[in-house]
Design a protein around this motif. Sequence first.
Motif, PDB file in Angstrom:
ATOM      1  N   MET A  51       0.806  -1.195   0.065  1.00  0.00           N
ATOM      2  CA  MET A  51      -0.025  -0.031   0.106  1.00  0.00           C
ATOM      3  C   MET A  51       0.959   1.146   0.005  1.00  0.00           C
ATOM      4  SD  MET A  51      -2.979   1.409   2.614  1.00  0.00           S
ATOM      5  CE  MET A  51      -1.571   1.355   3.897  1.00  0.00           C
ATOM      6  N   ARG A  52       1.886   1.345   0.817  1.00  0.00           N
ATOM      7  CA  ARG A  52       2.900   2.313   0.736  1.00  0.00           C
ATOM      8  C   ARG A  52       3.703   2.622  -0.514  1.00  0.00           C
ATOM      9  NH1 ARG A  52       2.402   6.627   3.092  1.00  0.00           N
ATOM     10  NH2 ARG A  52       4.618   6.667   3.666  1.00  0.00           N
ATOM     11  N   ARG A  53       4.120   1.412  -1.146  1.00  0.00           N
ATOM     12  CA  ARG A  53       5.275   1.684  -2.078  1.00  0.00           C
ATOM     13  C   ARG A  53       4.455   1.576  -3.423  1.00  0.00           C
ATOM     14  NH1 ARG A  53       8.314   4.359   0.424  1.00  0.00           N
ATOM     15  NH2 ARG A  53       8.583   3.746   2.564  1.00  0.00           N
ATOM     16  N   GLU A  54       3.633   1.018  -3.663  1.00  0.00           N
ATOM     17  CA  GLU A  54       2.904   0.860  -4.944  1.00  0.00           C
ATOM     18  C   GLU A  54       1.260   1.363  -4.942  1.00  0.00           C
ATOM     19  OE1 GLU A  54       3.696  -2.915  -6.726  1.00  0.00           O
ATOM     20  OE2 GLU A  54       5.376  -3.093  -5.870  1.00  0.00           O
ATOM     21  N   ARG A  55       1.141   2.669  -4.397  1.00  0.00           N
ATOM     22  CA  ARG A  55      -0.117   3.157  -4.105  1.00  0.00           C
ATOM     23  C   ARG A  55      -1.173   2.874  -5.220  1.00  0.00           C
ATOM     24  NH1 ARG A  55       0.606   8.000  -0.167  1.00  0.00           N
ATOM     25  NH2 ARG A  55       2.226   7.225   1.267  1.00  0.00           N
ATOM     26  N   ASP A  56      -0.789   3.155  -6.589  1.00  0.00           N
ATOM     27  CA  ASP A  56      -1.987   3.037  -7.362  1.00  0.00           C
ATOM     28  C   ASP A  56      -2.264   1.740  -7.692  1.00  0.00           C
ATOM     29  OD1 ASP A  56      -1.570   5.952  -8.066  1.00  0.00           O
ATOM     30  OD2 ASP A  56       0.104   5.392  -9.562  1.00  0.00           O
ATOM     31  N   GLN A  57      -1.588   0.587  -7.633  1.00  0.00           N
ATOM     32  CA  GLN A  57      -1.960  -0.565  -7.881  1.00  0.00           C
ATOM     33  C   GLN A  57      -2.673  -1.194  -6.624  1.00  0.00           C
ATOM     34  OE1 GLN A  57       1.001  -3.551  -8.575  1.00  0.00           O
ATOM     35  NE2 GLN A  57      -0.434  -5.034  -9.483  1.00  0.00           N
ATOM     36  N   ALA A  58      -2.215  -0.710  -5.460  1.00  0.00           N
ATOM     37  CA  ALA A  58      -2.931  -1.191  -4.300  1.00  0.00           C
ATOM     38  C   ALA A  58      -4.365  -0.430  -4.011  1.00  0.00           C
ATOM     39  CB  ALA A  58      -1.873  -0.575  -2.992  1.00  0.00           C
ATOM     40  N   LYS A  59      -4.393   0.763  -4.479  1.00  0.00           N
ATOM     41  CA  LYS A  59      -5.712   1.392  -4.550  1.00  0.00           C
ATOM     42  C   LYS A  59      -6.557   0.709  -5.581  1.00  0.00           C
ATOM     43  CE  LYS A  59      -8.064   5.873  -4.693  1.00  0.00           C
ATOM     44  NZ  LYS A  59      -7.585   7.278  -4.925  1.00  0.00           N
ATOM     45  N   LEU A  60      -6.235   0.269  -6.678  1.00  0.00           N
ATOM     46  CA  LEU A  60      -7.025  -0.236  -7.532  1.00  0.00           C
ATOM     47  C   LEU A  60      -7.561  -1.734  -6.822  1.00  0.00           C
ATOM     48  CD1 LEU A  60      -5.323   0.037 -10.977  1.00  0.00           C
ATOM     49  CD2 LEU A  60      -7.606   1.072 -10.232  1.00  0.00           C
ATOM     50  N   LEU A  61      -6.637  -2.584  -6.267  1.00  0.00           N
ATOM     51  CA  LEU A  61      -6.810  -3.784  -5.651  1.00  0.00           C
ATOM     52  C   LEU A  61      -7.768  -3.602  -4.298  1.00  0.00           C
ATOM     53  CD1 LEU A  61      -3.362  -5.468  -6.538  1.00  0.00           C
ATOM     54  CD2 LEU A  61      -5.550  -5.956  -7.574  1.00  0.00           C
ATOM     55  N   GLY A  62      -7.772  -2.561  -3.903  1.00  0.00           N
ATOM     56  CA  GLY A  62      -8.405  -2.354  -2.504  1.00  0.00           C
ATOM     57  C   GLY A  62      -7.890  -2.773  -1.258  1.00  0.00           C
ATOM     58  N   ILE A  63      -6.552  -2.721  -1.227  1.00  0.00           N
ATOM     59  CA  ILE A  63      -5.553  -2.966  -0.229  1.00  0.00           C
ATOM     60  C   ILE A  63      -6.134  -2.668   1.162  1.00  0.00           C
ATOM     61  CG2 ILE A  63      -3.216  -3.039   0.721  1.00  0.00           C
ATOM     62  CD1 ILE A  63      -3.488  -4.852  -1.415  1.00  0.00           C
ATOM     63  N   TRP A  64      -6.311  -1.265   1.281  1.00  0.00           N
ATOM     64  CA  TRP A  64      -6.750  -0.602   2.465  1.00  0.00           C
ATOM     65  C   TRP A  64      -8.217  -1.492   3.191  1.00  0.00           C
ATOM     66  CZ3 TRP A  64      -4.946   1.401   6.486  1.00  0.00           C
ATOM     67  CH2 TRP A  64      -5.929   2.187   7.306  1.00  0.00           C
ATOM     68  N   ALA A  65      -8.898  -1.553   2.141  1.00  0.00           N
ATOM     69  CA  ALA A  65     -10.272  -2.392   2.709  1.00  0.00           C
ATOM     70  C   ALA A  65      -9.841  -3.731   2.868  1.00  0.00           C
ATOM     71  CB  ALA A  65     -11.065  -2.449   1.535  1.00  0.00           C
ATOM     72  N   GLU A  66      -9.091  -4.376   2.356  1.00  0.00           N
ATOM     73  CA  GLU A  66      -8.709  -5.691   2.716  1.00  0.00           C
ATOM     74  C   GLU A  66      -7.924  -5.659   4.262  1.00  0.00           C
ATOM     75  OE1 GLU A  66      -9.538  -8.417   1.391  1.00  0.00           O
ATOM     76  OE2 GLU A  66     -10.677  -7.437  -0.164  1.00  0.00           O
ATOM     77  N   MET A  67      -7.103  -4.864   4.396  1.00  0.00           N
ATOM     78  CA  MET A  67      -6.411  -4.729   5.800  1.00  0.00           C
ATOM     79  C   MET A  67      -7.450  -4.436   6.908  1.00  0.00           C
ATOM     80  SD  MET A  67      -3.312  -2.420   4.747  1.00  0.00           S
ATOM     81  CE  MET A  67      -2.551  -2.151   6.311  1.00  0.00           C
TER      82      MET A  67
END
Length: 118
Positions: A51-67
């Motif tokens: 989430m911190r290092r590859e923000r664009d892809q993490a945002k598309l994948l919904g990493i924050w929601a998964e956390m």
Amino acid sequence: MTAAHKGCLECGKPWNERKPGREFCCSSCRLAFNNRRMKRGAEMYDLFRAMRRERDQAKLLGIWAEMCRLELRWQQEDQEQRPGRRSYMPPRKALTNLRETGRLPIGDVVAKSYRAGR
């Protein structure tokens, strides 16, 4: 301000408060508590770094929601298996521990602003 716990953070067993600040009734409870924290931390580590290092892809994948879902599952497990006891350090204690061990020295820049004009 949080209320002081009245027993072991792992099993809930109350004890005679001879040592102020004590959180566990025995070594096996302390180890079980800390092992659970390490396992959960390992599960969160890759998600957080992505989430911190590859923000664009993490945002598309919904990493924050998964956390957040992962943490919610842990909270539900704790409520079922360990009602009334937390499995994490209070925020002030967690931050103090990081600073005291030198992992987060006071004054280090945590995030930089990349907005125009800053």
